[in-house]
Design a protein around this motif. Structure first.
Motif, mmCIF file in Angstrom:
data_model
loop_
_atom_site.group_PDB
_atom_site.id
_atom_site.type_symbol
_atom_site.label_atom_id
_atom_site.label_comp_id
_atom_site.label_asym_id
_atom_site.label_seq_id
_atom_site.Cartn_x
_atom_site.Cartn_y
_atom_site.Cartn_z
ATOM 1 N N SER A 1 0.811 -1.223 0.000
ATOM 2 C CA SER A 1 0.000 0.000 0.000
ATOM 3 C C SER A 1 0.842 1.269 0.000
ATOM 4 O O SER A 1 0.429 2.300 -0.517
ATOM 5 N N LEU A 2 1.996 1.200 0.640
ATOM 6 C CA LEU A 2 2.763 2.427 0.844
ATOM 7 C C LEU A 2 3.617 2.809 -0.358
ATOM 8 O O LEU A 2 3.886 3.977 -0.589
ATOM 9 N N SER A 3 4.047 1.824 -1.100
ATOM 10 C CA SER A 3 5.030 2.085 -2.141
ATOM 11 C C SER A 3 4.480 3.002 -3.238
ATOM 12 O O SER A 3 3.294 2.970 -3.567
ATOM 13 N N ILE A 4 5.377 3.765 -3.811
ATOM 14 C CA ILE A 4 5.012 4.672 -4.890
ATOM 15 C C ILE A 4 5.366 4.065 -6.249
ATOM 16 O O ILE A 4 4.793 4.424 -7.268
ATOM 17 N N MET B 1 9.504 7.767 -6.322
ATOM 18 C CA MET B 1 8.988 9.124 -6.520
ATOM 19 C C MET B 1 8.129 9.142 -7.780
ATOM 20 O O MET B 1 7.998 8.137 -8.460
ATOM 21 N N LYS B 2 7.603 10.292 -8.104
ATOM 22 C CA LYS B 2 6.896 10.479 -9.375
ATOM 23 C C LYS B 2 7.471 11.719 -10.048
ATOM 24 O O LYS B 2 7.977 12.632 -9.390
ATOM 25 N N ASN C 1 1.509 4.506 -13.647
ATOM 26 C CA ASN C 1 1.206 4.420 -12.221
ATOM 27 C C ASN C 1 0.816 2.986 -11.861
ATOM 28 O O ASN C 1 -0.339 2.589 -11.971
ATOM 29 N N LYS D 1 0.488 1.650 -9.166
ATOM 30 C CA LYS D 1 -0.405 1.581 -8.005
ATOM 31 C C LYS D 1 -1.870 1.567 -8.435
ATOM 32 O O LYS D 1 -2.729 1.064 -7.724
ATOM 33 N N ARG D 2 -2.140 2.157 -9.597
ATOM 34 C CA ARG D 2 -3.529 2.236 -10.080
ATOM 35 C C ARG D 2 -3.888 1.008 -10.913
ATOM 36 O O ARG D 2 -4.635 1.086 -11.873
ATOM 37 N N ALA E 1 -0.847 5.830 3.972
ATOM 38 C CA ALA E 1 -0.832 5.470 2.555
ATOM 39 C C ALA E 1 -2.185 5.670 1.882
ATOM 40 O O ALA E 1 -2.257 5.831 0.669
ATOM 41 N N TRP E 2 -3.262 5.659 2.661
ATOM 42 C CA TRP E 2 -4.590 5.712 2.073
ATOM 43 C C TRP E 2 -5.521 6.618 2.868
ATOM 44 O O TRP E 2 -5.427 6.684 4.093
ATOM 45 N N SER F 1 1.131 8.486 -3.985
ATOM 46 C CA SER F 1 1.816 8.313 -5.274
ATOM 47 C C SER F 1 1.096 8.994 -6.431
ATOM 48 O O SER F 1 1.603 8.993 -7.546
ATOM 49 N N VAL G 1 3.504 15.666 -5.792
ATOM 50 C CA VAL G 1 3.405 14.218 -5.630
ATOM 51 C C VAL G 1 3.013 13.917 -4.174
ATOM 52 O O VAL G 1 3.585 14.459 -3.236
#
Lengths: 590, 106
Positions: free
Chosen positions: A414-417, A468-469, A558, A560-561, B12-13, B25, B44
């Protein structure tokens, strides 16, 4: 005001979670009331279960805590068997396949895609074989780390295993220490090489000599308040205490109780002992420990052996435990490189066969995500080294493979970017094919962490990469911050973040250009770390020249999406989750 | 109608009515003149600090950084979604400019 997590913990926490967990497992995923899920997921962590990220509902990561990374004969096979039987989900990883086990930087094991309904059987199998997930996560004593060869490492000055074993047995399941303000990470090491990595732990016991009743005695110096997370890295600080092995549990328990009573329960970001040490200072920590938590006179610090530390220090000597090393008993331990710590379940089983054939059946896990097969006699060594499996899990790998460490990343976390493990594999393979290290450099550590939680310990690597992004041609893309010059040793240093937000496809080129500059500007046989140290941040930023190369990154978007980044149809709503125990989707008709 | 709002998973959420809705993110364009000198900070999201509600708008207090200038910090309360008949509806956060406000925590 107490946080939600503290409120949930005050209702049910610790050992008692298990019976609820088993009830939910019996009744199925759907039996957890929707408005209680977050509370239960938080509690399940105490029993080693992390609910996977959005898009993967009803699937869990399971962490098995193996104190000091120690797997007794037969246990590696059990890890392979449970990975094969239970750690298969709807997503297939293009590099690692369907069932795999991850070795973590805290010498534990992580399995993914675990179904809640399988947990009782899984626990039964683990526990019948001396393994457990208890307190592998959550706000309590975590897996204790150290030199995994404790007791048989020819470089050790004291066997730390009896202490680790006592601490593990004392504080695992102990109600007085089961609900701390936050996690409690402990390192205990007896080797003179610094392989305990104590400097980045909440509590570190490091080997040290002390004159006691006229005799030079070996015990441990105590350091407190190290850690890397949340852009607030700290080295553990010397509190001027030496402890004899027989008193280690009393002092360690005293410090854990001090943290329990004085740690910040109102703000989880501030709830680590590193911040309490910041606030109090080391003298007050020692005073309060002495006054309120131990009933004997504490000794002052002894003579440490930090000037002999080589582990992850960037100079000569043992920087990791890969390769062939002598044991005290004359046999050998063979450290094998596991790229980014991930092994397919079939490979785990095959290695378990080899461990039985050539060694004692035991295995050891390291903080650099590698695996050791101990107890190999000299006469068996050549045959063991010629096994096909060791072509892949090599005792003598390319420095870029050997030095790679990566966290879980957006695949499950969940935390990772950003995506991490597969990316680091791609980076390492590209670097191996395209970049030469300057003469005499045979160690080069690159750690990739998906976010500031720092599970891949990025701040203590030669090259530190952090998720990062950024935008590239106007589109959002995954990117990495680049830090340089971190490492442990006598004088540990955190990496300096010199270049920010490099698009991921330009990172291998940046490393290549940096290494070319190192070769060109290096003075004599200077180490990479020394080279970094004598340049300021602006100079270093100039040496890191991000550049597109032949490296191609298929995961720029992304990740994550997605429900799973490697799925053909990867959108968040395209996945099957949540699912029943058999993996079929739970529909609104259920 | 009561709405359950939480920050989960160590920031995170953002969870709305026990469902994870907004993740770190993401890359947002902000109207936040006090955050940094960029005309439209390109921000970001690294960590949710807290979540609140302003009328029917769900807002989040977020730590992160502008990828144009590197400024880090908390730009204020940022709208992330809306409540419609008690249901959460996402804002198209990555394609609009989101206004940052001083605000109060609910």
């Amino acid at each position: 005001m107490p946080t939600d997590v503290e409120r949930w913990k005050s209702e049910v926490y610790g050992n008692e979670i298990r019976e609820h967990l088993f009830e939910f497992a019996e009744e199925g995923w759907d039996s957890i009331p929707e408005d209680e899920r977050d509370a239960w997921f938080e509690r399940f962590k105490w029993w080693g279960l992390y609910h996977q990220r959005s898009g993967q509902e009803s699937y869990f990561m399971l962490r098995i805590g193996t104190p000091n990374g120690r797997l007794d004969p037969g246990q590696l096979r059990v890890v392979g068997e449970v990975a094969k039987e239970y750690a298969t989900g709807p997503g297939t990883n293009p590099i690692f396949g369907d069932a795999y086990a991850d070795i973590t930087t805290r010498q534990a094991i992580q399995l993914h895609w675990i179904k809640l309904e399988d947990v009782p059987d899984l626990f039964e199998k683990l526990e019948a074989n001396g393994l457990t997930a208890q307190q592998a996560c959550g706000d309590s004593w975590r897996n204790i780390v150290g030199n995994p060869m404790a007791g048989n490492d020819a470089e050790e000055i004291i066997d730390a295993w009896p202490v680790i074993k006592e601490l593990n047995e004392t504080f695992k399941g102990d109600d007085d220490h089961s609900n701390l303000p936050r996690k409690w990470k402990v390192s205990v090491a007896g080797s003179a090489d610094g392989s305990g990595q104590g400097d980045i732990n909440d509590l570190a016991l490091e080997p040290a000599y002390k004159e006691i009743d006229g005799e030079r005695t070996v015990g441990f110096n105590v350091r407190v308040g190290g850690g890397l997370a949340r852009n607030e890295p700290r080295h553990a600080r010397d509190i001027d205490v030496w402890v004899a092995p027989e008193d280690a549990a009393a002092v360690s328990g005293g410090l854990s109780a001090l943290f329990r009573d004085h740690g910040d329960r109102e703000n989880r970001y501030n709830a680590r002992i590193k911040f309490l040490v910041d606030e109090w200072g080391t003298e007050k920590v020692r005073e309060v420990l002495q006054e309120d938590y131990v009933d004997f006179e504490l000794e002052t610090a002894g003579e440490d052996v930090r000037d002999q530390y080589t582990y992850n220090a960037g100079g000569d000597g043992r920087n990791d435990l890969v390769g062939i090393h002598k044991q005290k008993d004359g046999k050998n331990f063979v450290g094998l490189n596991v790229l980014v710590g991930r092994m397919g379940a079939d490979d785990v089983l095959e290695l378990a066969d080899l461990a039985e054939k050539y060694g004692s059946g035991a295995a050891r896990l390291t903080q650099r995500q590698n695996i050791i097969i101990p107890d190999v006699p000299d006469e068996e060594l050549d045959e063991f080294l010629s096994e096909d499996l060791l072509d892949h899990y090599s005792p003598d790998p390319s420095p870029f493979m050997r030095g790679s460490v990566a966290c879980t990343g957006t695949e499950f976390c969940s935390l990772s970017i950003v995506e991490t493990k597969n990316r680091q594999v791609r980076f390492a393979r590209w670097l191996k094919e395209n970049v030469e290290l300057p003469e005499g450099i045979d160690q080069f550590h690159i750690h990739l962490s998906g976010c500031t939680a720092s599970c891949a310990q990025p701040q203590i690597a030669d090259v530190s990469l952090r998720g990062m992004k950024t935008r590239k041609n106007g589109d959002p893309v995954e990117a990495l911050d680049i830090g340089l010059g971190g490492g442990l040793g006598e004088e540990p240093q955190f990496a300096r973040w010199v270049t920010q937000r490099v698009p991921v496809d330009e990172v291998p080129g940046a490393i290549k250009n940096l290494l070319a500059s190192f070769e060109e500007l290096r003075e004599g046989d200077e180490t990479f770390r020394d080279f970094i140290q004598r340049h300021d941040d602006d100079e270093l930023a100039d040496l890191v020249e991000p550049e597109e190369t032949s490296y191609e990154d298929p995961m720029m978007h992304n990740t994550k999406r997605t429900w799973y980044p490697y799925a053909e149809e990867d959108s968040l709503d395209a996945g099957p989750a949540p699912t029943h125990a058999d993996g079929t989707p739970i529909t609104s008709d259920d | 109608m009561s709405v359950s709002l939480r920050v989960l998973d160590d920031g995170a959420w953002v969870s709305v009515n026990d469902s994870r809705q907004v993740s770190v993110s993401e890359l947002w364009r902000l109207d936040a003149p006090e955050f940094c000198s960029c005309t439209v900070p390109d921000f970001v999201v690294e960590n949710f600090q807290s979540v609140g509600v302003d009328g029917r708008t769900i807002t989040a207090n977020v730590y992160g950084q502008c990828i144009q200038c590197g400024e880090t910090g908390v730009p204020g309360w940022i709208p992330v979604g809306r409540l419609k008949n008690g249901e959460y509806v996402d804002l198209d956060r990555e394609n609009v400019v989101l206004p940052a406000h001083d605000g109060h925590e609910n």
